[in-house]
Scaffold this motif. Structure first.
Motif, PDB file in Angstrom:
ATOM      1  N   PHE A 223      30.101  53.839  25.473  1.00  0.00           N
ATOM      2  CA  PHE A 223      29.152  53.212  25.750  1.00  0.00           C
ATOM      3  C   PHE A 223      29.094  51.419  25.874  1.00  0.00           C
ATOM      4  CE2 PHE A 223      24.554  53.142  26.550  1.00  0.00           C
ATOM      5  CZ  PHE A 223      24.126  52.546  28.018  1.00  0.00           C
ATOM      6  N   VAL A 224      29.289  50.670  24.851  1.00  0.00           N
ATOM      7  CA  VAL A 224      28.672  49.768  24.600  1.00  0.00           C
ATOM      8  C   VAL A 224      30.188  49.082  25.184  1.00  0.00           C
ATOM      9  CG1 VAL A 224      27.953  48.086  22.443  1.00  0.00           C
ATOM     10  CG2 VAL A 224      26.976  50.089  22.412  1.00  0.00           C
ATOM     11  N   ARG A 225      31.211  49.137  24.710  1.00  0.00           N
ATOM     12  CA  ARG A 225      31.965  48.260  25.609  1.00  0.00           C
ATOM     13  C   ARG A 225      31.909  48.761  26.740  1.00  0.00           C
ATOM     14  NH1 ARG A 225      35.076  51.671  21.357  1.00  0.00           N
ATOM     15  NH2 ARG A 225      36.121  52.904  22.991  1.00  0.00           N
ATOM     16  N   GLY A 226      31.749  49.648  27.620  1.00  0.00           N
ATOM     17  CA  GLY A 226      31.837  49.639  28.206  1.00  0.00           C
ATOM     18  C   GLY A 226      30.783  48.631  29.745  1.00  0.00           C
ATOM     19  N   LEU A 227      29.311  49.205  28.698  1.00  0.00           N
ATOM     20  CA  LEU A 227      28.695  47.787  28.599  1.00  0.00           C
ATOM     21  C   LEU A 227      28.927  46.159  28.925  1.00  0.00           C
ATOM     22  CD1 LEU A 227      25.218  49.577  27.764  1.00  0.00           C
ATOM     23  CD2 LEU A 227      25.779  49.214  30.151  1.00  0.00           C
ATOM     24  N   ASP A 228      29.672  46.144  28.046  1.00  0.00           N
ATOM     25  CA  ASP A 228      29.961  44.278  27.451  1.00  0.00           C
ATOM     26  C   ASP A 228      31.238  43.854  28.014  1.00  0.00           C
ATOM     27  OD1 ASP A 228      30.113  42.844  25.782  1.00  0.00           O
ATOM     28  OD2 ASP A 228      32.360  42.662  25.131  1.00  0.00           O
ATOM     29  N   ALA A 229      31.978  44.558  28.937  1.00  0.00           N
ATOM     30  CA  ALA A 229      32.798  44.071  29.989  1.00  0.00           C
ATOM     31  C   ALA A 229      32.390  44.535  31.316  1.00  0.00           C
ATOM     32  CB  ALA A 229      34.078  46.090  29.982  1.00  0.00           C
ATOM     33  N   ALA A 230      30.918  45.283  31.568  1.00  0.00           N
ATOM     34  CA  ALA A 230      30.504  44.881  32.695  1.00  0.00           C
ATOM     35  C   ALA A 230      29.861  43.276  32.779  1.00  0.00           C
ATOM     36  CB  ALA A 230      29.362  46.247  32.964  1.00  0.00           C
ATOM     37  N   VAL A 231      29.441  43.012  31.487  1.00  0.00           N
ATOM     38  CA  VAL A 231      28.758  41.768  31.738  1.00  0.00           C
ATOM     39  C   VAL A 231      29.159  40.638  31.939  1.00  0.00           C
ATOM     40  CG1 VAL A 231      27.315  40.032  30.396  1.00  0.00           C
ATOM     41  CG2 VAL A 231      27.115  42.647  30.262  1.00  0.00           C
ATOM     42  N   ALA A 232      30.793  40.390  32.240  1.00  0.00           N
ATOM     43  CA  ALA A 232      31.758  39.876  32.482  1.00  0.00           C
ATOM     44  C   ALA A 232      32.655  39.983  33.412  1.00  0.00           C
ATOM     45  CB  ALA A 232      33.319  40.155  31.600  1.00  0.00           C
ATOM     46  N   VAL A 233      32.237  41.359  34.711  1.00  0.00           N
ATOM     47  CA  VAL A 233      32.327  41.153  35.567  1.00  0.00           C
ATOM     48  C   VAL A 233      32.291  40.299  36.559  1.00  0.00           C
ATOM     49  CG1 VAL A 233      32.693  42.466  37.705  1.00  0.00           C
ATOM     50  CG2 VAL A 233      33.138  44.057  35.830  1.00  0.00           C
ATOM     51  N   PRO A 234      30.813  39.873  36.517  1.00  0.00           N
ATOM     52  CA  PRO A 234      30.920  38.366  37.615  1.00  0.00           C
ATOM     53  C   PRO A 234      31.230  37.324  37.765  1.00  0.00           C
ATOM     54  CG  PRO A 234      28.514  40.132  36.867  1.00  0.00           C
ATOM     55  CD  PRO A 234      29.764  39.870  35.712  1.00  0.00           C
ATOM     56  N   GLY A 235      31.917  37.298  36.492  1.00  0.00           N
ATOM     57  CA  GLY A 235      32.921  35.957  36.176  1.00  0.00           C
ATOM     58  C   GLY A 235      34.964  36.164  36.451  1.00  0.00           C
ATOM     59  N   GLU A 236      35.091  37.030  36.918  1.00  0.00           N
ATOM     60  CA  GLU A 236      35.985  37.948  36.746  1.00  0.00           C
ATOM     61  C   GLU A 236      36.341  36.593  38.390  1.00  0.00           C
ATOM     62  OE1 GLU A 236      36.974  42.014  37.500  1.00  0.00           O
ATOM     63  OE2 GLU A 236      36.708  41.828  35.186  1.00  0.00           O
ATOM     64  N   PRO A 237      37.718  35.757  38.815  1.00  0.00           N
ATOM     65  CA  PRO A 237      38.341  35.316  39.264  1.00  0.00           C
ATOM     66  C   PRO A 237      38.675  36.444  41.158  1.00  0.00           C
ATOM     67  CG  PRO A 237      40.179  35.455  38.385  1.00  0.00           C
ATOM     68  CD  PRO A 237      38.927  35.353  37.217  1.00  0.00           C
ATOM     69  N   GLY A 238      38.253  35.849  42.197  1.00  0.00           N
ATOM     70  CA  GLY A 238      38.900  36.226  43.042  1.00  0.00           C
ATOM     71  C   GLY A 238      37.679  37.218  43.398  1.00  0.00           C
ATOM     72  N   LEU A 239      36.905  37.477  43.488  1.00  0.00           N
ATOM     73  CA  LEU A 239      35.804  38.365  44.131  1.00  0.00           C
ATOM     74  C   LEU A 239      35.219  37.221  44.704  1.00  0.00           C
ATOM     75  CD1 LEU A 239      33.563  39.646  40.293  1.00  0.00           C
ATOM     76  CD2 LEU A 239      35.029  40.801  42.034  1.00  0.00           C
ATOM     77  N   GLY A 240      34.679  38.221  46.137  1.00  0.00           N
ATOM     78  CA  GLY A 240      34.351  37.702  47.134  1.00  0.00           C
ATOM     79  C   GLY A 240      32.532  37.325  47.545  1.00  0.00           C
ATOM     80  N   ALA A 241      31.943  36.575  48.243  1.00  0.00           N
ATOM     81  CA  ALA A 241      30.934  36.184  48.139  1.00  0.00           C
ATOM     82  C   ALA A 241      29.690  37.766  47.683  1.00  0.00           C
ATOM     83  CB  ALA A 241      29.787  35.858  48.725  1.00  0.00           C
TER      84      ALA A 241
END
Length: 582
Positions: free
Chosen positions: A202-220
């Protein structure tokens, strides 16, 4: 009595281990309660909507007011459930950070795998599912079973991966490595606990979700939604962060207590070697490897080099008692089938992590052996810096001193740095930080205005070259960024540079020293060399010229050439003779 004392000690150790596991499980349940409360908050509007509809069916909640309330609560419930489903989906699919490592299969290191399995048997815990090396002085267990990592990253078994610091294998003896790994391997026992494993996921999943907005290739639109999910994940992390930290402390305490029964006597000596290995590894990276990386070369035997660095450190400072007898024992790198190949892979990974180098060797990114280091790194470094120094002087319009030979000479630099100050000297020293190009003011009195002006121009030139290098590296990097797709919550690797940005005066002193070394090599019998603790060194008569640095600083900071001129005269260096540039 002795038997009774030993029995009590074992009982106390068992109680301590049991307490650690209980504490870890208690904190894991607290983490899971945070997850349960979040789930309860998500389904609460839906539960209220169900109650309202049930009241309508039974005739208790009738009328237009209740109908309006049902519609409002129903819409709210749908929106909350959709948002909760989106958060759960992102948390489930987000890719947790994985440390870049060099994988060690059982074929590549059968003796090491056998040692770890025997250690797990003695500790009565499950064996790690795989073993990997990291170019750092640390060891830990890492869970790579998340399906988002793909089949290549998921080990064959279901247990965690044992990550070992590669310098340990070359510096430590087999018994010392076994003692260091015992408490780490013991952590596989608590890792198999269902509650602890669920809390970690659960903690690792939350930690990874925090970094998702910084991933390249996401549309607006997707980035906007990812930011919302990231805020929710960050809120949940704050709610369970303290519990997660205490859970890991409990796991570590349990592993340490269980490991007391294995090689207890060797653990004290092994921990001393951990501290020594860290000191030597840090010096090797910052003083020896970093100059090579900046020259487009990566030492292919860093782990073997750390042995030489620590040997020199021990001999110079008399740190390790019984040092010679200790080296007679079997080194842990003998547990590998091909230590040289593993060392080369770990050395390339270290260059990528700490310097951001390419993933594969190339014309501008070639490996270098230690025997070739003075010629391919030290000499090239000096001549490249001497060429940059004279190029900056040309850009500043500084001419050749009267009566001096044309071309790049040490006399030209001496003349510039000892020139009288202008009529209106600046009140503050302004140097440009190499990595940012921003002005950096120094409130101290100006000691050498000519040096300050040259340092500022030199810093700007280095900043431009660094920007060009980073642009080329970014253009050659994969589309996903980072190192082979590895990234963490703070962005792509590398996360931490080895050294802070150098000031303008430091850069100028380095470049003047390089020019002096070039002049010494060209006009005397001096030669480039390697000091295992301090990096590039000038060898005069086979001895390191350790007294050169203070004399250069006197010239740069105070404008006093007398100490350096005395050294040049004693060494036989001709400052008026042009030097060979790169």
């Amino acid at each position: 009595m002795s038997g009774s004392g030993f029995g009590n000690g074992g009982s106390d150790s068992g109680l301590g281990e049991e307490w650690g596991v209980r504490a870890a499980r208690s904190r894991a349940l607290a983490v899971l309660r945070v997850r349960g409360r979040a789930l309860g908050a998500a389904i609460l509007p839906a539960a209220v909507a169900v109650v309202l509809y049930a009241g309508e069916v039974t005739g208790h909640f009738t009328g237009s007011g209740w109908a309006t309330a049902r519609w409002i609560v129903t819409v709210l419930a749908v929106l909350v459930l959709l948002a909760a489903a989106a958060v759960a989906l992102v948390v489930a699919r987000a890719r947790p950070a994985v440390t870049p490592t060099v994988e060690l299969t059982e074929t590549a290191a059968p003796d090491l795998h056998r040692l770890v399995r025997d250690l797990a048997d003695r500790l009565d815990v499950p064996a790690p599912s795989a073993i990997a090396l990291t170019p750092d002085c640390d060891s830990w267990l890492e869970d790579r079973s998340h399906p988002a990592h793909g089949r290549a990253a998921v080990p064959a078994g279901s247990g965690p991966v044992l990550v070992i610091g590669s310098p340990f294998l070359w510096w430590m003896r087999v018994g010392e490595l076994r003692a260091v790994l015992a408490p780490v391997v013991a952590g596989t026992g608590p890792a198999a606990d269902p509650d602890i494993a669920a809390a970690r996921r659960f903690v690792r999943g939350l930690d990874a979700a925090v970094a998702v907005p910084g991933e390249p290739g996401l549309g607006a639109l997707r980035r906007l939604g990812a930011r919302g999910v990231g805020r929710v994940a960050r809120l949940l992390l704050r709610a369970c962060g303290t519990h997660a930290a205490e859970m890991e402390r409990g796991v570590a305490a349990a592993g340490s207590e269980r490991a007391q029964a294995v090689d207890h006597g060797a653990r004290i000596v092994a921990q001393e070697q951990v501290g020594l290995a860290y000191a030597g590894w840090d010096r090797l990276l910052t003083r020896v490897a970093l100059p090579a990386w900046r020259m487009g070369r990566w030492p292919s035997g860093l782990d073997a080099g750390v042995v030489s660095a620590l040997t020199e450190l021990s001999n110079r400072d008399r740190l390790a008692e019984g040092f010679s007898s200790r080296l007679g024992e079997r080194p842990a790198c003998d547990l590998l089938e091909e230590p040289g190949a593993v060392d080369e892979a770990a050395s390339l990974l270290a260059a990528r992590l700490f310097h951001g180098g390419p993933a594969e060797p190339g014309p501008d990114w070639a490996p270098v052996e230690w025997s070739r280091y003075p010629e391919e790194v030290v000499d090239r470094k000096w001549r490249a810096e001497a060429a940059r120094l004279h190029d900056v002087l040309d850009r500043m319009g500084t001419g050749t001193a009267p009566g001096a030979a044309e071309g790049p000479t040490l006399t030209r630099v001496l003349t510039h740095l000892t020139a009288p100050p202008p009529a209106a000297a600046p009140e503050k020293d302004v140097a440009v930080t190499p990595h940012t190009g921003e002005a950096d003011e120094d409130d101290d009195e100006v000691g050498n205005p000519a040096a300050d002006a040259l340092a500022a121009a030199l810093s700007a030139q280095v900043a431009r070259e660094e920007a060009q290098r980073e642009a080329r590296a970014a253009a050659a990097a994969p589309a996903g960024g980072g190192i082979a797709g590895f990234s963490g919550p703070d962005g792509p690797w590398p996360l931490c540079p080895l050294l802070p940005p150098r000031t303008g005066r430091d850069l100028l002193a380095d470049h003047v020293t390089a020019l002096v070394c070039c002049a010494a090599v060209d006009s005397t019998g001096a030669a480039p060399g390697l000091d295992w603790l301090d990096g590039p060194a000038l060898l005069v008569g086979g001895e390191r010229a350790a007294d050169l640095g203070p004399r250069v600083l006197a010239l740069v900071e105070e404008g006093d050439p007398a100490p350096l001129r005395a050294w040049l005269s004693t060494t036989g260096v001709r400052p008026e003779k042009p030097v060979r540039l790169l």
